[in-house]
Design a protein around this motif. Structure first.
Motif, PDB file in Angstrom:
ATOM      1  N   GLY A 132       0.830  -1.175   0.000  1.00  0.00           N
ATOM      2  CA  GLY A 132       0.000   0.000   0.000  1.00  0.00           C
ATOM      3  C   GLY A 132       0.881   1.246   0.000  1.00  0.00           C
ATOM      4  N   SER A 133       0.339   2.353  -0.491  1.00  0.00           N
ATOM      5  CA  SER A 133       1.094   3.616  -0.511  1.00  0.00           C
ATOM      6  C   SER A 133       0.927   4.297   0.841  1.00  0.00           C
ATOM      7  CB  SER A 133       0.604   4.495  -1.660  1.00  0.00           C
ATOM      8  OG  SER A 133       0.927   3.917  -2.898  1.00  0.00           O
ATOM      9  N   PHE A 134       1.820   3.950   1.767  1.00  0.00           N
ATOM     10  CA  PHE A 134       1.704   4.426   3.139  1.00  0.00           C
ATOM     11  C   PHE A 134       2.111   5.887   3.291  1.00  0.00           C
ATOM     12  CE2 PHE A 134       2.640  -0.197   3.507  1.00  0.00           C
ATOM     13  CZ  PHE A 134       1.363  -0.573   3.896  1.00  0.00           C
ATOM     14  N   VAL A 135       2.954   6.365   2.409  1.00  0.00           N
ATOM     15  CA  VAL A 135       3.333   7.775   2.402  1.00  0.00           C
ATOM     16  C   VAL A 135       3.315   8.242   0.950  1.00  0.00           C
ATOM     17  CG1 VAL A 135       5.071   9.496   2.970  1.00  0.00           C
ATOM     18  CG2 VAL A 135       4.812   7.467   4.420  1.00  0.00           C
ATOM     19  N   LEU A 136       2.593   9.316   0.668  1.00  0.00           N
ATOM     20  CA  LEU A 136       2.586   9.907  -0.664  1.00  0.00           C
ATOM     21  C   LEU A 136       3.547  11.098  -0.628  1.00  0.00           C
ATOM     22  CD1 LEU A 136      -1.223   9.644  -1.368  1.00  0.00           C
ATOM     23  CD2 LEU A 136       0.605   8.327  -2.458  1.00  0.00           C
ATOM     24  N   VAL A 152      12.050  12.580  -4.893  1.00  0.00           N
ATOM     25  CA  VAL A 152      11.461  11.707  -3.868  1.00  0.00           C
ATOM     26  C   VAL A 152      11.126  10.309  -4.385  1.00  0.00           C
ATOM     27  CG1 VAL A 152      10.527  13.663  -2.587  1.00  0.00           C
ATOM     28  CG2 VAL A 152       9.087  12.502  -4.272  1.00  0.00           C
ATOM     29  N   ALA A 153      11.634   9.928  -5.555  1.00  0.00           N
ATOM     30  CA  ALA A 153      11.396   8.576  -6.050  1.00  0.00           C
ATOM     31  C   ALA A 153      11.987   7.558  -5.087  1.00  0.00           C
ATOM     32  CB  ALA A 153      12.019   8.421  -7.437  1.00  0.00           C
ATOM     33  N   GLY A 154      11.363   6.388  -4.996  1.00  0.00           N
ATOM     34  CA  GLY A 154      11.869   5.365  -4.097  1.00  0.00           C
ATOM     35  C   GLY A 154      11.081   4.080  -4.189  1.00  0.00           C
ATOM     36  N   ARG A 155      11.595   3.054  -3.503  1.00  0.00           N
ATOM     37  CA  ARG A 155      10.967   1.733  -3.510  1.00  0.00           C
ATOM     38  C   ARG A 155      10.171   1.441  -2.246  1.00  0.00           C
ATOM     39  NH1 ARG A 155      15.989   1.267  -5.780  1.00  0.00           N
ATOM     40  NH2 ARG A 155      16.150   0.180  -7.785  1.00  0.00           N
ATOM     41  N   ASP A 156      10.389   2.203  -1.180  1.00  0.00           N
ATOM     42  CA  ASP A 156       9.817   1.867   0.116  1.00  0.00           C
ATOM     43  C   ASP A 156       8.440   2.498   0.317  1.00  0.00           C
ATOM     44  OD1 ASP A 156      12.135   0.478   0.729  1.00  0.00           O
ATOM     45  OD2 ASP A 156      13.112   2.245   1.604  1.00  0.00           O
ATOM     46  N   PHE A 157       7.685   1.915   1.249  1.00  0.00           N
ATOM     47  CA  PHE A 157       6.397   2.447   1.693  1.00  0.00           C
ATOM     48  C   PHE A 157       5.383   2.549   0.553  1.00  0.00           C
ATOM     49  CE2 PHE A 157       9.732   4.471   4.306  1.00  0.00           C
ATOM     50  CZ  PHE A 157       9.444   3.847   5.517  1.00  0.00           C
TER      51      PHE A 157
END
Length: 339
Positions: free
Chosen positions: A97-101, A157-162
Motif C-alpha cells: 500500500g502507498s503508506f506515504v505519498l 522523492v522517487a523510491g521503492r519503500d512504503f
C-alpha cells in the motif's frame, strides 16, 4: 469436534488429508479475507479493490468458526491504505500500500479534476475518501483517485519503500503515465482508466476534467504561496509534517505544499482503496477463545490476529496498531491453551 461442541483437532487438506489431534485446543492465526472478493463485496464498508496482505488471506477461518457456532463481529472494518491499482493487479504477492505519498508538488484529484483529500493525511484515514457517496448520481465520485506530480517530485522523492508510487529511474514504472503537458497527461490517464476493468462511470475521466484540473492547480498554487490549505488543511498536524520530512521538507511557507511546475513533463498514477488486511471475523474474549452468540466460549477453539475481530474496530491507534495487538493476543491465547 466432539458431540458436546469441544474442538479436539483439525483436518488439513492439500495434496493429502491429515487429521491432527489437539488435546488442549486449536489456535488459528490465518489472516483476514483481503483476497476473497466475495467476502470483501458482502462485508466491507466500501468498494475495496484488494490489498497487500499475503495472497493466502482468503478468510478460511470464517466458515470454520461459523460451523462450530462462533459469532462474527467487525466484518465491515479493515486496516486501510491507498494502493496503486496496476501494481496490485500485476504484483499481488509483492505490492505494498502507498503508506506515504511523498513530494510537496504531488496532489490527488478525482475523475472530475477536483482535489478530494488531504494528500498528507495518514494512510488509513486517507483511504476513507474513496468512499464518499454522490446520492444524486448514485456513484462514488472518488473511485478511483489520480495522483499527479511534476519533474521535481520525480527527481527528488522517487523510491521503492512504503509503496512509493514515484519510481526511481532504474525501476520499470509501468504504472505511471507521462506526458509533456497537462492536456497530454489527461489523454493518457483517460486511456489507462479504460484498461483497468473498473465499473461503468468509474473507468473514464469526466469530459470537463481538463478545465477543472486547471482551476484546481491554480487554487493549489494560491494555497502553496500562502502556506494554508483552505480546502483540506494539508500539513497542519505533527504526523503529516513528520511523514513528509522523511523525504525532505519543502522550501515554502508550508513544507508540504508547492505549486506544480508551469512546464512538463507531468506524471500520474491511478489509486484505489486497499487494505493491509481486513480486521473482522469470529468474536473472541481476552484469552483468544472464540465466542458463541450466547457469549460462551467454544471449548478448544482460539483465534488471534486478523482472522478474528479486532478490538480496535474502525480505529487505527498508531504505528504498529496491527502487529502489536496480534502479538499480545497470540501470547494470551497460547498462555491460556497451555494452562
Amino acid at each position: 469436534m466432539t458431540s458436546d461442541g469441544t474442538v479436539t483437532g483439525v483436518v488439513t487438506g492439500g495434496t493429502a488429508t491429515r487429521r491432527i489431534r489437539a488435546r488442549r485446543g486449536v489456535v488459528f492465526a490465518t489472516g483476514g479475507f483481503t483476497h476473497n472478493a466475495r467476502l470483501r463485496r458482502e462485508f466491507l464498508r466500501g468498494p475495496y479493490v484488494g490489498g497487500c496482505a499475503a495472497v493466502s488471506n482468503t478468510g478460511d477461518f470464517i466458515p470454520l468458526a461459523l460451523s462450530a457456532g462462533g459469532e462474527l463481529a467487525g466484518m465491515q472494518h479493515a486496516w486501510s491504505a491507498p494502493i496503486v491499482l496496476e501494481r496490485m493487479r500485476r504484483e499481488p504477492r509483492t505490492v505494498a500500500g502507498s503508506f506515504v505519498l511523498p513530494g510537496d508538488g504531488l496532489l490527488i484529484v478525482n475523475r472530475f479534476g477536483e482535489r478530494a483529500v488531504n494528500e498528507k493525511a495518514v494512510y488509513h484515514e486517507l483511504t476513507k475518501s474513496f468512499f464518499d457517496w454522490d446520492s444524486r448520481h448514485l456513484r462514488y465520485p472518488n473511485l478511483p483517485l489520480i495522483a499527479i506530480w511534476d519533474q521535481q517530485v520525480a527527481t527528488t522523492v522517487a523510491g521503492r519503500d512504503f509503496g512509493n508510487p514515484v519510481p526511481p529511474d532504474d525501476v520499470d514504472g509501468y504504472w505511471v503515465v507521462r506526458a509533456d503537458d497537462l492536456a497530454g497527461l489527461t489523454r493518457e490517464v483517460d486511456k489507462r482508466l479504460g484498461t483497468l476493468g473498473l465499473p461503468a462511470e468509474h473507468n473514464s475521466l469526466d469530459p470537463m476534467f481538463s478545465d477543472q484540473l486547471d482551476r484546481t492547480l491554480k487554487r493549489f498554487r494560491g494555497f502553496a504561496e500562502s502556506g494554508v490549505d483552505e480546502d483540506f488543511h494539508r500539513g497542519e498536524t505533527p504526523i503529516e509534517l513528520a511523514l513528509n520530512a522523511m523525504f525532505g521538507p519543502g522550501d515554502g511557507p508550508n513544507p508540504t505544499m508547492r505549486a506544480l511546475s508551469d512546464t512538463g513533463p507531468y506524471y500520474a498514477t491511478i489509486l484505489g482503496p486497499g487494505t493491509l488486511d481486513t480486521k473482522g471475523g469470529p468474536r473472541v474474549d481476552i484469552h483468544g477463545r472464540v465466542l458463541r452468540f450466547d457469549d460462551q466460549p467454544i471449548p478448544g477453539l482460539y483465534g488471534a490476529g486478523n482472522c478474528v475481530a479486532s478490538p480496535s474496530a474502525e480505529a487505527y491507534w498508531a504505528g504498529g496498531g496491527t502487529i502489536g495487538p496480534i502479538l499480545c493476543y497470540a501470547y494470551l491465547a497460547g498462555k491460556h491453551v497451555a494452562r
